[in-house]
Design an enzyme around this catalytic site. Structure first.
Site, PDB file in Angstrom:
ATOM      1  N   ASP A  56     -27.461   2.363   4.739  1.00 55.83           N
ATOM      2  CA  ASP A  56     -27.172   3.549   3.926  1.00 55.83           C
ATOM      3  C   ASP A  56     -27.815   4.820   4.465  1.00 55.83           C
ATOM      4  O   ASP A  56     -27.189   5.877   4.498  1.00 55.83           O
ATOM      5  CB  ASP A  56     -27.623   3.322   2.470  1.00 55.83           C
ATOM      6  N   THR A 102     -29.747  -4.654   4.202  1.00 52.47           N
ATOM      7  CA  THR A 102     -28.897  -5.799   3.890  1.00 52.47           C
ATOM      8  C   THR A 102     -29.117  -6.970   4.835  1.00 52.47           C
ATOM      9  O   THR A 102     -29.033  -8.128   4.422  1.00 52.47           O
ATOM     10  CB  THR A 102     -27.411  -5.363   3.971  1.00 52.47           C
ATOM     11  N   ASP A 154     -34.667  -1.469   0.443  1.00 53.61           N
ATOM     12  CA  ASP A 154     -33.281  -1.027   0.547  1.00 53.61           C
ATOM     13  C   ASP A 154     -33.410   0.397   1.078  1.00 53.61           C
ATOM     14  O   ASP A 154     -34.246   1.169   0.585  1.00 53.61           O
ATOM     15  CB  ASP A 154     -32.637  -1.033  -0.855  1.00 53.61           C
ATOM     16  N   SER A 155     -32.629   0.773   2.066  1.00 51.24           N
ATOM     17  CA  SER A 155     -32.888   2.068   2.704  1.00 51.24           C
ATOM     18  C   SER A 155     -32.640   3.250   1.777  1.00 51.24           C
ATOM     19  O   SER A 155     -33.063   4.364   2.072  1.00 51.24           O
ATOM     20  CB  SER A 155     -32.087   2.206   3.997  1.00 51.24           C
ATOM     21  N   SER A 156     -31.984   3.017   0.640  1.00 48.66           N
ATOM     22  CA  SER A 156     -31.816   4.106  -0.336  1.00 48.66           C
ATOM     23  C   SER A 156     -33.168   4.511  -0.922  1.00 48.66           C
ATOM     24  O   SER A 156     -33.310   5.588  -1.492  1.00 48.66           O
ATOM     25  CB  SER A 156     -30.903   3.663  -1.483  1.00 48.66           C
TER      26      SER A 156
HETATM   27  N1  ASP Z   1     -28.124  -0.680   0.559  1.00 45.28           N
HETATM   28  C1  ASP Z   1     -28.324  -1.256   1.859  1.00 45.28           C
HETATM   29  C2  ASP Z   1     -29.413  -0.465   2.558  1.00 45.28           C
HETATM   30  O1  ASP Z   1     -29.146   0.597   3.028  1.00 45.28           O
HETATM   31  C3  ASP Z   1     -27.067  -1.229   2.651  1.00 45.28           C
HETATM   32  C4  ASP Z   1     -27.143  -1.889   4.010  1.00 45.28           C
HETATM   33  O2  ASP Z   1     -28.173  -2.212   4.532  1.00 45.28           O
HETATM   34  O3  ASP Z   1     -26.066  -2.107   4.592  1.00 45.28           O
HETATM   35  O4  ASP Z   1     -30.533  -0.900   2.616  1.00 45.28           O
END
Ligand code: ASP
Length: 629
Positions: A171, A67, A138-140
């Site tokens: 995440d 993010t 995105d870390s997901s």
């Molecule tokens: N979905 C985002 C991620 O993990 C959430 C974040 O960075 O806060 O990349």
């Protein structure tokens, strides 16, 4: 050894004069930093400015995504490529353009990726270089392959930077931080993951503060751990879990207090920091086993579901049990499935579903898992247990028993030591009590202050006489043997200067850092070189010590001078310490050209021999002879 390098002695003399003797910062343990070669070339006028006494550190930022660097695209947040550096350059708290200009920073660094922080309270300048991954994730979307890439990049750049910051989505940040903590073996420098809940491009966000805090710690404190920095706190990376999707305070480290807090001041809790205990060089183990899984118990879980989970290719399982590690003891068929999997070589860890607390066999419902062969996971987070399994199972040369042993060992501070272990502190020391009595001081606060003030000096004094027993006594009293004295000198500096190989070995096994710099910017390695402690140089190099870029740049001049005076031993020591024998001096001549011009054929032959016997892949054979004092 005579200090024959004009640049080195000039630099040392200048830094000696310019550091404020009243400045308490050199007492901070293990603060890295150096002067840029540029400072030596500057006119004397520049030395009158505030920047004259500044020490620069270098931090590498690996931007993997998350993010922090996202922008809204079609109503959803997505990573935005090639935008971060340009934006940071516009933020005075994250880039001091005037300093960059004044010190000709961009004669040395690429303006496309390198920035410099404003002067810190500790009189440090942190120069940071951002490497952006492609694609940003995105870390997901991350997998073990991405962890391996981060690990490899840190390994490649390890000697070029004082610390590392990894920008990452929140995440799965706890998983990556845990995994990197195991993958980074014999780590001696800080690796700090951070990110944010709100993109850094938005008006109100947590990204700027998080990035700034992570940079300030990575650039100024030698915390040899993989950490996670978020919302003014630095945590051990393998102790955290994401607990809030909608608050700046997104992470919790339920079973270990933060390693540092950054509020008005940066306060490091050095007693909590996991200190290195190794004489091995840093390396990254990028092999990870993906056949691992998390199995969360719930009331009524069917035996079929458990069997199906365990029948797959799975080789390691984290069973998330209830409370203090409990599972139904009235379901023999379910327990039988676990036993069957263990018998066929699967490693099953028992971790609790609770955020806080540890696994034990208080109840029969807990004992039933222990009896079935599950390994108690203590107070490890499921993230840590899973990534530890992935790391340990990838060590294909180990037997199953050896792997199980590693899983129960505390490898990187991922679990708490057994309760009941003796906690000794300096106030137990008769010696300190006598001093306190003499000074008629009884108040605990004052006693603590005395202990803090005395310990580094006592440890350095014990080292000076090669007294390991005294060092051990200080350590047993709960003291940190890597604290520095009033000149920023640690016991390791002293032992290296004196050539006490056994003391060096002892200190390295008890938390000493080879990267500690004293107030003159000297490391234990530079001391060992100066005093020609050959075996110590070898051991320090084996442990990962290296010259800084500035020192390597100056090596040519030193080598030429040694060659001119026919100093074969000096040349060998510099070679062992990692200096490039072909590095030209300030007038463009290499050591062997200087020797040739002076007709010193013996020196030319010696240089040739050193060059031919150069150890492959930088590994220096270490003779384990202990030379006492
Ligand atoms: N979905 C985002 C991620 O993990 C959430 C974040 O960075 O806060 O990349």
């Amino acid at each position: 050894m005579a200090d024959t390098s004009t640049t080195t002695s000039l630099a040392r003399a200048l830094s000696h004069q310019q550091l404020d003797p009243c400045d308490p910062s050199p007492r901070d343990p293990l603060v890295p930093g150096r002067r840029r070669a540029l400072s030596f070339k500057s006119s004397l006028n520049r030395l009158d400015t505030d920047d004259s006494c500044v020490i620069e550190s270098r931090v590498l930022v690996l931007n993997t995504g998350g993010t922090i660097g996202m922008k809204v695209d079609h109503d959803v947040l997505k990573p935005e490529a090639n935008a971060l550096v340009a934006m940071l350059k516009k933020l005075p708290i994250l880039h001091d353009a005037a300093y960059a200009e004044k010190t000709c920073l961009y004669d040395y660094y690429n303006p496309e990726d390198t920035l410099v922080l404003p002067l810190s309270k500790e009189k440090r300048r942190i120069i940071y270089t951002i490497v952006e991954y492609n694609p940003l994730l995105d870390s997901s979307n991350m997998t073990t392959k991405d962890w391996a890439k981060i690990g490899r990049d840190i390994e490649t750049e390890y000697e070029n930077y004082d610390g590392f910051v990894v920008l990452h989505g929140t995440d799965t940040m706890a998983y990556t931080a845990s995994a990197l903590s195991f993958m980074c073996e014999h780590l001696g420098k800080p690796v700090i993951l951070t990110g944010s809940q709100v993109p850094i491009y938005e008006m109100k966000n947590d990204g700027r503060g998080n990035l700034l805090g992570a940079l300030m710690i990575a650039g100024q404190y030698c915390i040899p751990e993989v950490c996670l920095y978020f919302y003014n706190k630095l945590y051990r990376g393998n102790r955290v879990t994401k607990v809030d999707a909608g608050s700046y305070n997104a992470f919790s480290s339920p079973n270990l207090a933060p390693l540092a807090t950054t509020e008005v001041d940066i306060a490091i809790d050095w007693d909590t920091v996991w200190m290195p205990n190794t004489t091995s060089k840093f390396r990254v183990s990028t092999e990870l086993n993906r056949n691992v899984g998390l199995l969360r118990l719930f009331p009524g879980i069917t035996t079929e579901a458990v069997r199906a989970f365990l029948q797959s290719a799975i080789e390691g399982v984290v069973l998330e049990s209830y409370g203090s590690g409990n599972a139904p003891d009235n379901r023999p068929e379910l327990i039988a499935e676990l036993k069957k999997a263990i018998a066929s070589g699967t490693i099953i860890m028992n971790c609790t579903q609770c955020l806080k607390g540890t696994v034990s066999a208080f109840y029969n419902t807990g004992k039933v898992l222990l009896d079935a062969g599950l390994i108690p996971g203590g107070d490890m987070t499921p993230e840590a247990a899973l990534s530890k399994l992935s790391y340990v199972l990838a060590k294909t040369n180990l037997s199953i028993e050896a792997k199980k042993k590693l899983m129960s060992d505390n490898l990187r501070g991922e679990m708490s030591a057994d309760r009941g272990a003796a906690t000794l502190c300096m106030s137990d020391s008769r010696f300190i009590q006598i001093i306190a009595k003499t000074l008629s001081i009884n108040c605990t606060e004052e006693m603590k202050a005395i202990c803090n003030a005395l310990t580094p000096t006592l440890a350095c004094a014990a080292t000076k006489t090669g007294d390991i027993e005294a060092l051990e006594a200080l350590r047993e009293m709960g003291n940190n043997l890597c604290l520095s004295d009033y000149d920023g000198r640690t016991p390791l500096h002293i032992a290296a200067s004196e050539g006490y190989l056994n003391v060096v070995q002892y200190l390295l096994s008890h938390g000493a850092s080879v990267y500690a710099r004293d107030r003159y910017g000297d490391t234990p390695l530079s001391n060992a070189v100066r005093f020609r402690r050959k075996e110590v140089v070898k051991l320090l190099r084996k442990t990962g010590a290296h010259f800084s870029r500035d020192e390597l740049d100056e090596a040519g001049t030193e080598l030429s001078s040694l060659a001119a005076s026919g100093d074969l031993e000096g040349l060998e020591i510099w070679h062992l310490a990692g200096a490039d024998l072909n590095k030209p001096s300030y007038d463009g001549k290499t050591a062997s050209q200087v020797a040739e011009a002076l007709g010193k054929t013996e020196v030319v032959r010696h240089l040739l021999k050193l060059e031919t016997n150069k150890p492959k892949s930088g590994v220096i054979e270490f003779t384990a002879t202990m030379t006492g004092k």
